[in-house]
Design a protein around this motif. Structure first.
Motif, mmCIF file in Angstrom:
data_model
loop_
_atom_site.group_PDB
_atom_site.id
_atom_site.type_symbol
_atom_site.label_atom_id
_atom_site.label_comp_id
_atom_site.label_asym_id
_atom_site.label_seq_id
_atom_site.Cartn_x
_atom_site.Cartn_y
_atom_site.Cartn_z
ATOM 1 N N ASN A 30 -7.363 4.167 -18.792
ATOM 2 C CA ASN A 30 -6.118 4.935 -18.865
ATOM 3 C C ASN A 30 -6.164 6.200 -18.011
ATOM 4 O O ASN A 30 -5.455 7.159 -18.271
ATOM 5 C CB ASN A 30 -5.769 5.287 -20.313
ATOM 6 N N ARG A 31 -7.020 6.206 -17.019
ATOM 7 C CA ARG A 31 -7.107 7.313 -16.064
ATOM 8 C C ARG A 31 -6.638 6.778 -14.713
ATOM 9 O O ARG A 31 -7.441 6.288 -13.921
ATOM 10 C CB ARG A 31 -8.551 7.817 -15.987
ATOM 11 N N LEU A 32 -5.360 6.850 -14.480
ATOM 12 C CA LEU A 32 -4.778 6.239 -13.285
ATOM 13 C C LEU A 32 -5.003 7.129 -12.076
ATOM 14 O O LEU A 32 -4.206 8.005 -11.752
ATOM 15 C CB LEU A 32 -3.283 5.981 -13.514
ATOM 16 N N ARG A 33 -6.102 6.870 -11.423
ATOM 17 C CA ARG A 33 -6.506 7.636 -10.249
ATOM 18 C C ARG A 33 -7.159 6.679 -9.265
ATOM 19 O O ARG A 33 -7.878 5.766 -9.658
ATOM 20 C CB ARG A 33 -7.505 8.709 -10.678
ATOM 21 N N VAL A 34 -6.916 6.875 -7.992
ATOM 22 C CA VAL A 34 -7.554 6.044 -6.971
ATOM 23 C C VAL A 34 -9.000 6.480 -6.838
ATOM 24 O O VAL A 34 -9.288 7.648 -6.562
ATOM 25 C CB VAL A 34 -6.805 6.163 -5.621
ATOM 26 N N ASN A 35 -9.911 5.543 -7.047
ATOM 27 C CA ASN A 35 -11.335 5.866 -6.955
ATOM 28 C C ASN A 35 -11.902 5.372 -5.617
ATOM 29 O O ASN A 35 -11.241 4.630 -4.893
ATOM 30 C CB ASN A 35 -12.094 5.294 -8.158
ATOM 31 N N PRO A 36 -13.126 5.785 -5.279
ATOM 32 C CA PRO A 36 -13.709 5.370 -3.995
ATOM 33 C C PRO A 36 -13.839 3.856 -3.835
ATOM 34 O O PRO A 36 -13.701 3.342 -2.729
ATOM 35 C CB PRO A 36 -15.078 6.047 -3.995
ATOM 36 N N ALA A 37 -14.097 3.136 -4.925
ATOM 37 C CA ALA A 37 -14.202 1.671 -4.826
ATOM 38 C C ALA A 37 -12.888 1.070 -4.351
ATOM 39 O O ALA A 37 -12.885 0.138 -3.529
ATOM 40 C CB ALA A 37 -14.602 1.084 -6.182
ATOM 41 N N MET A 38 -11.785 1.597 -4.845
ATOM 42 C CA MET A 38 -10.478 1.097 -4.420
ATOM 43 C C MET A 38 -10.234 1.383 -2.940
ATOM 44 O O MET A 38 -9.740 0.523 -2.207
ATOM 45 C CB MET A 38 -9.374 1.726 -5.268
ATOM 46 N N LEU A 39 -10.579 2.588 -2.509
ATOM 47 C CA LEU A 39 -10.375 2.951 -1.110
ATOM 48 C C LEU A 39 -11.229 2.085 -0.188
ATOM 49 O O LEU A 39 -10.739 1.523 0.789
ATOM 50 C CB LEU A 39 -10.688 4.435 -0.889
ATOM 51 N N TRP A 40 -12.514 1.950 -0.511
ATOM 52 C CA TRP A 40 -13.397 1.120 0.304
ATOM 53 C C TRP A 40 -12.966 -0.346 0.274
ATOM 54 O O TRP A 40 -13.025 -1.046 1.291
ATOM 55 C CB TRP A 40 -14.851 1.259 -0.145
ATOM 56 N N GLY A 41 -12.531 -0.811 -0.884
ATOM 57 C CA GLY A 41 -12.058 -2.186 -0.977
ATOM 58 C C GLY A 41 -10.853 -2.436 -0.087
ATOM 59 O O GLY A 41 -10.773 -3.455 0.595
ATOM 60 N N ALA A 42 -9.905 -1.497 -0.066
ATOM 61 C CA ALA A 42 -8.721 -1.645 0.778
ATOM 62 C C ALA A 42 -9.100 -1.636 2.259
ATOM 63 O O ALA A 42 -8.571 -2.431 3.049
ATOM 64 C CB ALA A 42 -7.718 -0.541 0.479
ATOM 65 N N VAL A 43 -10.016 -0.758 2.633
ATOM 66 C CA VAL A 43 -10.456 -0.687 4.036
ATOM 67 C C VAL A 43 -11.173 -1.975 4.436
ATOM 68 O O VAL A 43 -10.899 -2.562 5.495
ATOM 69 C CB VAL A 43 -11.370 0.542 4.255
ATOM 70 N N ILE A 44 -12.091 -2.430 3.589
ATOM 71 C CA ILE A 44 -12.846 -3.655 3.888
ATOM 72 C C ILE A 44 -11.901 -4.846 3.976
ATOM 73 O O ILE A 44 -12.022 -5.684 4.879
ATOM 74 C CB ILE A 44 -13.944 -3.881 2.836
ATOM 75 N N GLN A 45 -10.952 -4.939 3.044
ATOM 76 C CA GLN A 45 -9.986 -6.038 3.057
ATOM 77 C C GLN A 45 -9.189 -6.055 4.364
ATOM 78 O O GLN A 45 -9.013 -7.110 4.959
ATOM 79 C CB GLN A 45 -9.013 -5.893 1.889
ATOM 80 N N LEU A 46 -8.732 -4.902 4.789
ATOM 81 C CA LEU A 46 -7.916 -4.819 6.000
ATOM 82 C C LEU A 46 -8.734 -5.188 7.239
ATOM 83 O O LEU A 46 -8.308 -6.011 8.051
ATOM 84 C CB LEU A 46 -7.326 -3.411 6.134
ATOM 85 N N LEU A 47 -9.912 -4.616 7.377
ATOM 86 C CA LEU A 47 -10.721 -4.869 8.576
ATOM 87 C C LEU A 47 -11.238 -6.303 8.647
ATOM 88 O O LEU A 47 -11.176 -6.943 9.699
ATOM 89 C CB LEU A 47 -11.885 -3.882 8.639
ATOM 90 N N THR A 48 -11.751 -6.815 7.533
ATOM 91 C CA THR A 48 -12.257 -8.188 7.562
ATOM 92 C C THR A 48 -11.115 -9.193 7.665
ATOM 93 O O THR A 48 -11.279 -10.251 8.270
ATOM 94 C CB THR A 48 -13.122 -8.495 6.324
ATOM 95 N N GLY A 49 -9.955 -8.847 7.112
ATOM 96 C CA GLY A 49 -8.794 -9.724 7.258
ATOM 97 C C GLY A 49 -8.367 -9.848 8.712
ATOM 98 O O GLY A 49 -8.024 -10.938 9.179
ATOM 99 N N LEU A 50 -8.413 -8.734 9.425
ATOM 100 C CA LEU A 50 -8.103 -8.786 10.863
ATOM 101 C C LEU A 50 -9.124 -9.648 11.604
ATOM 102 O O LEU A 50 -8.775 -10.416 12.497
ATOM 103 C CB LEU A 50 -8.064 -7.378 11.447
ATOM 104 N N GLY A 51 -10.389 -9.511 11.218
ATOM 105 C CA GLY A 51 -11.428 -10.340 11.836
ATOM 106 C C GLY A 51 -11.251 -11.814 11.529
ATOM 107 O O GLY A 51 -11.447 -12.675 12.385
ATOM 108 N N LEU A 52 -10.866 -12.122 10.300
ATOM 109 C CA LEU A 52 -10.654 -13.517 9.925
ATOM 110 C C LEU A 52 -9.431 -14.120 10.595
ATOM 111 O O LEU A 52 -9.345 -15.336 10.771
ATOM 112 C CB LEU A 52 -10.519 -13.637 8.402
ATOM 113 N N ALA A 53 -8.471 -13.292 10.964
ATOM 114 C CA ALA A 53 -7.262 -13.783 11.620
ATOM 115 C C ALA A 53 -7.510 -14.123 13.085
ATOM 116 O O ALA A 53 -6.693 -14.813 13.703
ATOM 117 C CB ALA A 53 -6.144 -12.754 11.509
ATOM 118 N N ALA A 54 -8.614 -13.640 13.640
ATOM 119 C CA ALA A 54 -8.935 -13.930 15.040
ATOM 120 C C ALA A 54 -9.178 -15.431 15.201
ATOM 121 O O ALA A 54 -9.683 -16.085 14.286
ATOM 122 C CB ALA A 54 -10.170 -13.145 15.464
#
Length: 113
Positions: A30-54
């Motif tokens: 019940n502590r609705l705050r963006v944590n580092p795991a969420m930030l790193w997960g979003a970055v990793i998802q975006l970068l690896t998704g771009l790589g997978l789309a190649a």
């Protein structure tokens, strides 16, 4: 090239786990705050998704509409997480949208053939 695709897919799944796991952990406490795991997960998802789309495969490419859909969803998630990372508390609707879009992105990957 198959080994590179598999490494990217593995990293993509780790990013998904970080993003969804971090957000569910915050929601349950019940502590609705963006944590580092969420930030790193979003970055990793975006970068690896771009790589997978190649175009790394021989004729087994995903549909362009699927790739664009996943890219738009991933960008929305990244923007929502990135610009909320320094806030002490995030609106419940905003937070649920991050979780929902993460699940929709996974559903697009699994069910869109």
């Amino acid at each position: 090239m198959e080994a590179l695709r598999l490494v990217l897919l593995y990293a993509h799944l780790i990013g998904f786990a970080l993003l969804l796991g971090g957000s569910i952990a915050q929601y349950v406490t019940n502590r609705l705050r963006v944590n580092p795991a969420m930030l790193w997960g979003a970055v990793i998802q975006l970068l690896t998704g771009l790589g997978l789309a190649a175009p790394l495969r021989d004729g087994d490419e995903p549909a362009p509409a699927k790739l664009v859909t996943k890219l738009v969803i991933a960008l929305l998630i990244f923007v929502m997480v990135f610009f909320s990372r320094k806030r002490e508390a995030v609106n419940r609707g905003h937070f649920l949208a991050i979780i929902g879009l993460t699940l929709v992105n996974a559903a697009v990957a699994v069910f869109w053939r």
